[in-house]
Design a protein around this motif. Structure first.
Motif, PDB file in Angstrom:
ATOM      1  N   THR A 268      -3.985  -2.087  15.079  1.00 12.69           N
ATOM      2  CA  THR A 268      -2.802  -2.935  15.234  1.00 12.69           C
ATOM      3  C   THR A 268      -2.841  -4.172  14.218  1.00 12.69           C
ATOM      4  OG1 THR A 268      -3.085  -2.375  17.821  1.00 12.69           O
ATOM      5  CG2 THR A 268      -1.567  -4.190  17.218  1.00 12.69           C
ATOM      6  N   GLY A 269      -1.715  -4.119  13.674  1.00 11.97           N
ATOM      7  CA  GLY A 269      -1.743  -5.320  12.619  1.00 11.97           C
ATOM      8  C   GLY A 269      -0.247  -5.249  11.927  1.00 11.97           C
ATOM      9  N   PRO A 270      -0.216  -6.346  10.933  1.00 13.37           N
ATOM     10  CA  PRO A 270       1.183  -6.291  10.112  1.00 13.37           C
ATOM     11  C   PRO A 270       1.431  -4.705   9.744  1.00 13.37           C
ATOM     12  CG  PRO A 270      -0.492  -7.918   9.514  1.00 13.37           C
ATOM     13  CD  PRO A 270      -1.263  -6.755  10.209  1.00 13.37           C
ATOM     14  N   SER A 271       2.977  -4.685   9.874  1.00 14.97           N
ATOM     15  CA  SER A 271       3.520  -3.500   9.755  1.00 14.97           C
ATOM     16  C   SER A 271       3.691  -3.105   8.148  1.00 14.97           C
ATOM     17  CB  SER A 271       4.948  -3.326  10.008  1.00 14.97           C
ATOM     18  OG  SER A 271       5.766  -4.278   9.531  1.00 14.97           O
ATOM     19  N   GLY A 272       3.392  -2.065   7.412  1.00 15.85           N
ATOM     20  CA  GLY A 272       3.480  -1.892   6.297  1.00 15.85           C
ATOM     21  C   GLY A 272       2.001  -1.845   5.749  1.00 15.85           C
ATOM     22  N   THR A 273       0.993  -2.448   6.332  1.00 20.19           N
ATOM     23  CA  THR A 273      -0.345  -2.525   5.576  1.00 20.19           C
ATOM     24  C   THR A 273      -0.995  -1.248   5.244  1.00 20.19           C
ATOM     25  OG1 THR A 273      -0.914  -4.428   7.243  1.00 20.19           O
ATOM     26  CG2 THR A 273      -2.592  -3.099   6.172  1.00 20.19           C
ATOM     27  N   MET A 274      -1.205  -0.961   3.916  1.00 18.99           N
ATOM     28  CA  MET A 274      -1.653   0.123   3.351  1.00 18.99           C
ATOM     29  C   MET A 274      -2.906   0.597   4.010  1.00 18.99           C
ATOM     30  SD  MET A 274       0.907   0.686   1.627  1.00 18.99           S
ATOM     31  CE  MET A 274       0.233   2.248   0.761  1.00 18.99           C
ATOM     32  N   LEU A 275      -3.033   1.846   4.006  1.00 17.25           N
ATOM     33  CA  LEU A 275      -4.228   2.648   4.402  1.00 17.25           C
ATOM     34  C   LEU A 275      -4.770   3.673   3.646  1.00 17.25           C
ATOM     35  CD1 LEU A 275      -3.631   3.004   8.142  1.00 17.25           C
ATOM     36  CD2 LEU A 275      -4.807   1.351   7.163  1.00 17.25           C
ATOM     37  N   GLY A 276      -5.949   4.028   3.400  1.00 21.72           N
ATOM     38  CA  GLY A 276      -6.311   5.145   2.603  1.00 21.72           C
ATOM     39  C   GLY A 276      -7.855   5.341   2.947  1.00 21.72           C
ATOM     40  N   THR A 277      -8.196   6.551   2.261  1.00 20.45           N
ATOM     41  CA  THR A 277      -9.677   6.988   2.541  1.00 20.45           C
ATOM     42  C   THR A 277     -10.072   7.879   1.523  1.00 20.45           C
ATOM     43  OG1 THR A 277     -11.278   8.200   4.052  1.00 20.45           O
ATOM     44  CG2 THR A 277      -9.026   9.021   3.994  1.00 20.45           C
ATOM     45  N   SER A 278     -11.612   7.731   0.946  1.00 20.57           N
ATOM     46  CA  SER A 278     -11.978   8.955   0.115  1.00 20.57           C
ATOM     47  C   SER A 278     -12.230  10.228   0.569  1.00 20.57           C
ATOM     48  CB  SER A 278     -13.290   8.179  -0.572  1.00 20.57           C
ATOM     49  OG  SER A 278     -14.193   8.033   0.239  1.00 20.57           O
ATOM     50  N   ASN A 279     -12.452  10.407   1.987  1.00 19.63           N
ATOM     51  CA  ASN A 279     -12.736  11.729   2.610  1.00 19.63           C
ATOM     52  C   ASN A 279     -11.812  11.927   3.560  1.00 19.63           C
ATOM     53  OD1 ASN A 279     -13.734  13.966   3.737  1.00 19.63           O
ATOM     54  ND2 ASN A 279     -15.927  12.922   3.841  1.00 19.63           N
ATOM     55  N   ARG A 280     -10.635  12.347   3.220  1.00 22.97           N
ATOM     56  CA  ARG A 280      -9.618  12.778   4.240  1.00 22.97           C
ATOM     57  C   ARG A 280      -9.767  13.934   5.185  1.00 22.97           C
ATOM     58  NH1 ARG A 280      -4.436  13.623   0.257  1.00 22.97           N
ATOM     59  NH2 ARG A 280      -5.993  14.930  -0.693  1.00 22.97           N
ATOM     60  N   ASN A 281     -10.820  14.600   4.938  1.00 23.37           N
ATOM     61  CA  ASN A 281     -11.383  15.693   5.964  1.00 23.37           C
ATOM     62  C   ASN A 281     -11.937  14.986   7.073  1.00 23.37           C
ATOM     63  OD1 ASN A 281     -10.226  17.913   4.700  1.00 23.37           O
ATOM     64  ND2 ASN A 281     -12.150  17.906   3.057  1.00 23.37           N
ATOM     65  N   ALA A 282     -12.794  14.127   6.671  1.00 23.53           N
ATOM     66  CA  ALA A 282     -13.657  13.165   7.883  1.00 23.53           C
ATOM     67  C   ALA A 282     -13.084  12.124   8.449  1.00 23.53           C
ATOM     68  CB  ALA A 282     -14.915  12.551   6.995  1.00 23.53           C
ATOM     69  N   PHE A 283     -12.099  11.381   7.934  1.00 21.72           N
ATOM     70  CA  PHE A 283     -11.264  10.422   8.313  1.00 21.72           C
ATOM     71  C   PHE A 283      -9.869  10.863   8.447  1.00 21.72           C
ATOM     72  CE2 PHE A 283     -15.212   8.683   6.641  1.00 21.72           C
ATOM     73  CZ  PHE A 283     -15.639   7.948   7.680  1.00 21.72           C
ATOM     74  N   LEU A 284      -9.244  11.051   9.649  1.00 25.57           N
ATOM     75  CA  LEU A 284      -7.900  11.433   9.540  1.00 25.57           C
ATOM     76  C   LEU A 284      -6.858  10.502   9.644  1.00 25.57           C
ATOM     77  CD1 LEU A 284      -8.154  14.804  11.637  1.00 25.57           C
ATOM     78  CD2 LEU A 284      -8.213  14.516   9.220  1.00 25.57           C
ATOM     79  N   LEU A 285      -5.999   9.926   8.845  1.00 18.85           N
ATOM     80  CA  LEU A 285      -5.259   8.828   9.072  1.00 18.85           C
ATOM     81  C   LEU A 285      -3.730   9.265   9.770  1.00 18.85           C
ATOM     82  CD1 LEU A 285      -5.765   7.178   5.545  1.00 18.85           C
ATOM     83  CD2 LEU A 285      -7.045   6.780   7.782  1.00 18.85           C
ATOM     84  N   SER A 286      -3.313   8.498  10.563  1.00 13.36           N
ATOM     85  CA  SER A 286      -2.222   8.892  11.084  1.00 13.36           C
ATOM     86  C   SER A 286      -0.891   8.646   9.872  1.00 13.36           C
ATOM     87  CB  SER A 286      -1.694   8.008  12.497  1.00 13.36           C
ATOM     88  OG  SER A 286      -1.585   6.595  12.029  1.00 13.36           O
ATOM     89  N   GLY A 287      -1.275   7.872   9.024  1.00 14.78           N
ATOM     90  CA  GLY A 287      -0.038   7.535   8.135  1.00 14.78           C
ATOM     91  C   GLY A 287      -0.851   6.972   7.042  1.00 14.78           C
ATOM     92  N   PRO A 288      -0.234   6.506   5.905  1.00 20.02           N
ATOM     93  CA  PRO A 288      -0.471   5.881   4.750  1.00 20.02           C
ATOM     94  C   PRO A 288      -0.392   4.359   4.897  1.00 20.02           C
ATOM     95  CG  PRO A 288       1.588   6.883   4.172  1.00 20.02           C
ATOM     96  CD  PRO A 288       0.961   7.526   5.356  1.00 20.02           C
ATOM     97  N   ARG A 289       0.244   3.961   6.065  1.00 21.22           N
ATOM     98  CA  ARG A 289       0.181   2.736   6.459  1.00 21.22           C
ATOM     99  C   ARG A 289       0.421   2.375   7.735  1.00 21.22           C
ATOM    100  NH1 ARG A 289       6.266   1.516   3.671  1.00 21.22           N
ATOM    101  NH2 ARG A 289       7.261   3.044   4.831  1.00 21.22           N
TER     102      ARG A 289
END
Length: 691
Positions: free
Chosen positions: A604-625
């Protein structure tokens, strides 16, 4: 129209986007030119005392590429004009007014990071032993050489002596040899962490019987349903107790005057005390929980074996089947467990096999499969931190069954003395009752009848009877491709084309080599492992411009680091703690918060905060931000009033403009490796002009 509205109307969005695109293209050109210049400088630079340039030593220029550049605009526009005209006779002066309002609202959003597995499944391969003859199997650094009994052992490889039958060679020869090279007997070396063997029937053979109450024949499987007729324990007493007032007293047989009594203050305590007096292996269900479980040998899923006071596992299965027959609306849950000596992923597979095996055992006892929920729970120390045997189990839980006692008894009747309503005690046979004049039991296989008492001897238990019948079938089919073997109370038949199938679980994410010849063939090469789905040390999670780096389990994490856990849930909790620590320290965006639930971290945090990972198989992101957005609202209004002499003429014009929405401009720059063709071209150029 007011000034703000005019600015909006005059805004040429297309030109703005075009200018942005040209700016990105220009920046990309300069980046590419810079990378080319770096390549030439690396190729022309030779360190003192050396003959090779930096490029040939392996240093490569960094290339950067704009992954995408987006302009997003979301506008909601409302414009209105109101005119009011009136005339009266007054004398007044001119008046003019205006109003402008700007409001900005910042919105917090949420995103999730899901940790996969925590370990990943090890790579698995499958090999088949198809005949009881010589063969060779190579797994990693070990070669197994199968040879006939009585022949000289091979000079090379791990010798595996064949047995008298294909089943003996499969179960007592090759399986033992493979497990000697597994985690169970050698923690330091070996290529395998586990091996599972199953029998595959393709011949279509089957058996039949004139006594389905005693022998259940299903395809190439015979299940011995009971001990000999008349032996102690052939019957089960099912007793329910609604209260302990008056104190319960169970008579076996009813009216005998020799009751089993209890003065316990609870129903559960009274049932347990009376059950222990009737049968040491009694089953009690209270609150849906069963006091018995089914236990297994190391790396096995059948048959169940005794442990502690659970000395008769097949009778426990009979009791479960009897309860489900007595309560047609009831269900049973079978939860399989393994000890923690192998990896969590392998133990998950093993625990599932155990639960499914006991489900099949209940189905063979007449329980409908849809009433059984079988689930593998993986490894555990919840039952014991010191006794590994106690953790290799299938736990039993009921729904729709009252507090009830089930015990073995040879008596034909039972009753609660002085029983109020709600107390019941009834005797049920462990198997279907035979006819009034039951014929001598016969099992037929390949047209040959095997008569109980003549061709095979009935043992004191169902397991002994099954072993005797299997031995009789093998003896009658000696030196042929047909045979039989037993595991517990089940007899497995085999014929031409049937084979033993081994599933090999690799010790490391990198699968060992696998090859076979002769009577051994590779059914499936090593594959299906998912080590990339397991978080690895040095994996990164990126939040805005800050990297959170994963470190190995057991390592003390520093700032912006998190330790990998044994399970996905543990890794998720460590990641959540690292995010909260970074937000508190100020290295991550203010207001950012993380909370772990299972293997999922909710941000939970400021909207639009960018997210990423070097291992997309191990860490599944709900979105890029982080989702959500901020909004800006503008409001303008103006009015004018004119009055003169004796005639009052007034004109009121009101303009109102509301603009709300959000906009985002983003451009992501990523580093990509230099193309091999480009490096080759640079090398050719340098060799030509700088020999």
């Amino acid at each position: 129209m007011p000034k703000a509205g005019k600015l909006l109307a005059d805004l040429n969005v297309a030109d703005f986007i075009g200018d942005m695109a040209l700016a990105v293209a220009d920046a990309q050109t300069k980046l590419d030119q810079n990378s080319v210049d770096q390549s030439l400088r690396l190729g022309q630079t030779v360190l003192p005392g050396m003959t090779q340039n930096l490029l040939s030593l392996g240093l490569q220029p960094a290339f950067y590429h704009f992954q995408y550049a987006d302009l997003e605009m979301h506008l909601n526009i409302y414009y209105s004009t109101a005119i009011d005209l009136g005339v009266n006779f007054n004398l007044d002066r001119e008046n003019e007014s205006s109003n402008y309002d700007l409001q900005t609202e910042a919105v917090s959003g949420t995103a999730t990071i899901t940790v996969q597995d925590g370990q990943g499944l090890p790579p698995t391969g499958k090999v088949a032993l198809t005949a009881n003859s010589g063969g060779q199997l190579t797994v990693g650094s070990t070669t197994y050489a199968l040879y006939p009994s009585g022949s000289p052992a091979p000079a090379t490889g791990e010798p595996v002596e064949l047995g008298a039958s294909l089943w003996q060679s499969a179960q007592e020869g090759l399986l033992v040899a493979l497990r000697n090279n597994s985690v169970w007997t050698n923690q330091a070396t070996g290529d395998l962490q586990g091996v599972h063997m199953q029998w595959v029937t393709v011949s279509g053979i089957t058996a039949s019987t004139n006594r389905p109450d005693l022998y259940a024949c299903d395809k190439a499987l015979i299940t011995v349903r009971t001990a000999p007729t008349g032996a102690p324990g052939d019957n089960l007493v099912i007793a329910t107790l609604d209260s302990v007032s008056p104190p319960p007293s169970l008579e076996l047989p009813a009216g005998s005057g020799s009751p089993h009594t209890s003065a316990e203050a609870t129903v559960a305590g009274a049932l347990a005390e009376i059950g222990a007096a009737v049968d040491p292996g009694f089953v009690v269900v209270t609150g849906g929980e069963c006091n018995r479980a089914l236990y297994f040998a190391t790396n096995e899923d059948e048959p169940p074996r005794g442990h502690g006071t659970d000395t008769r596992p097949l009778v426990t299965l009979d009791a479960v089947a009897a309860l489900l027959a007595a309560y047609p609306a009831a269900r049973v849950a079978l939860d399989g467990w393994a000890d923690e000596r192998s990896t969590p992923a392998y133990n998950q597979v093993l625990s599932t096999r155990r639960a499914e095996s006991m489900k099949r055992a209940l189905v063979s006892r007449g329980v409908t499969a849809s009433r059984i929920d079988a689930t593998g729970r993986g490894e555990t120390t919840r039952f014991s931190t010191t006794d590994l045997d106690a953790n290799r189990r299938v736990a039993i839980t009921f729904t729709g069954v009252p507090d009830v006692l089930v015990a073995r008894t040879s008596h034909p009747t039972a009753a609660w003395t002085g029983a109020p309503s709600g107390r019941q005690a009834r005797i049920v046979p462990r198997t279907v009752s035979p006819g009034a004049s039951p014929p001598t039991p016969v099992v037929t296989f390949r047209g040959k009848p095997y008569t109980e008492g003549t061709d095979f001897v009935v043992g004191a238990t169902a397991e002994v009877t099954a072993e005797n019948l299997a031995n009789a079938i093998r003896a009658a089919n000696a030196n042929t491709t047909y045979g039989a073997f037993n595991r517990g109370d089940r007899i497995y038949l085999h014929g031409p084309g049937d084979y033993a199938l081994y599933t090999l679980f690799a010790r490391t994410p990198t699968a060992p080599t696998l090859s076979a010849a002769g009577s051994v063939r590779v059914a499936e090469p090593f594959g299906n492992g998912r080590p990339p789905a397991s978080p690895q040390a040095r994996d990164t999670l990126v939040i805005e411009s800050v990297q959170l780096v994963a470190v190995a389990a057991g390592t003390t994490p520093q700032a912006n680091e998190f330790a990998l856990g044994v399970t996905a849930a543990e890794t998720a909790q460590n990641l959540s703690d690292a995010i909260n620590a970074g937000a508190t320290a100020g290295s991550l965006p203010a207001g950012l918060r993380a909370q772990a639930a299972g293997n999922t971290v909710t941000l939970t945090g400021p909207s639009g905060t960018m997210l990423g990972t070097s291992n997309r198989n191990a860490f599944l992101l709900s979105g890029p931000r982080i989702g959500g957005r901020s909004s800006v609202s503008r409001k303008e209004s103006s009015g004018r009033e004119l009055r003169a002499l004796n005639v009052d003429a007034h004109l009121s014009v009101k303009h109102e403009l509301n603009v709300s929405g959000s906009s985002t401009i983003k451009a992501r720059l990523v580093a990509v490796p230099a193309p091999p063709q480009f490096l080759q071209a640079i090398g050719d150029y340098l060799e030509r002009w700088y020999p």
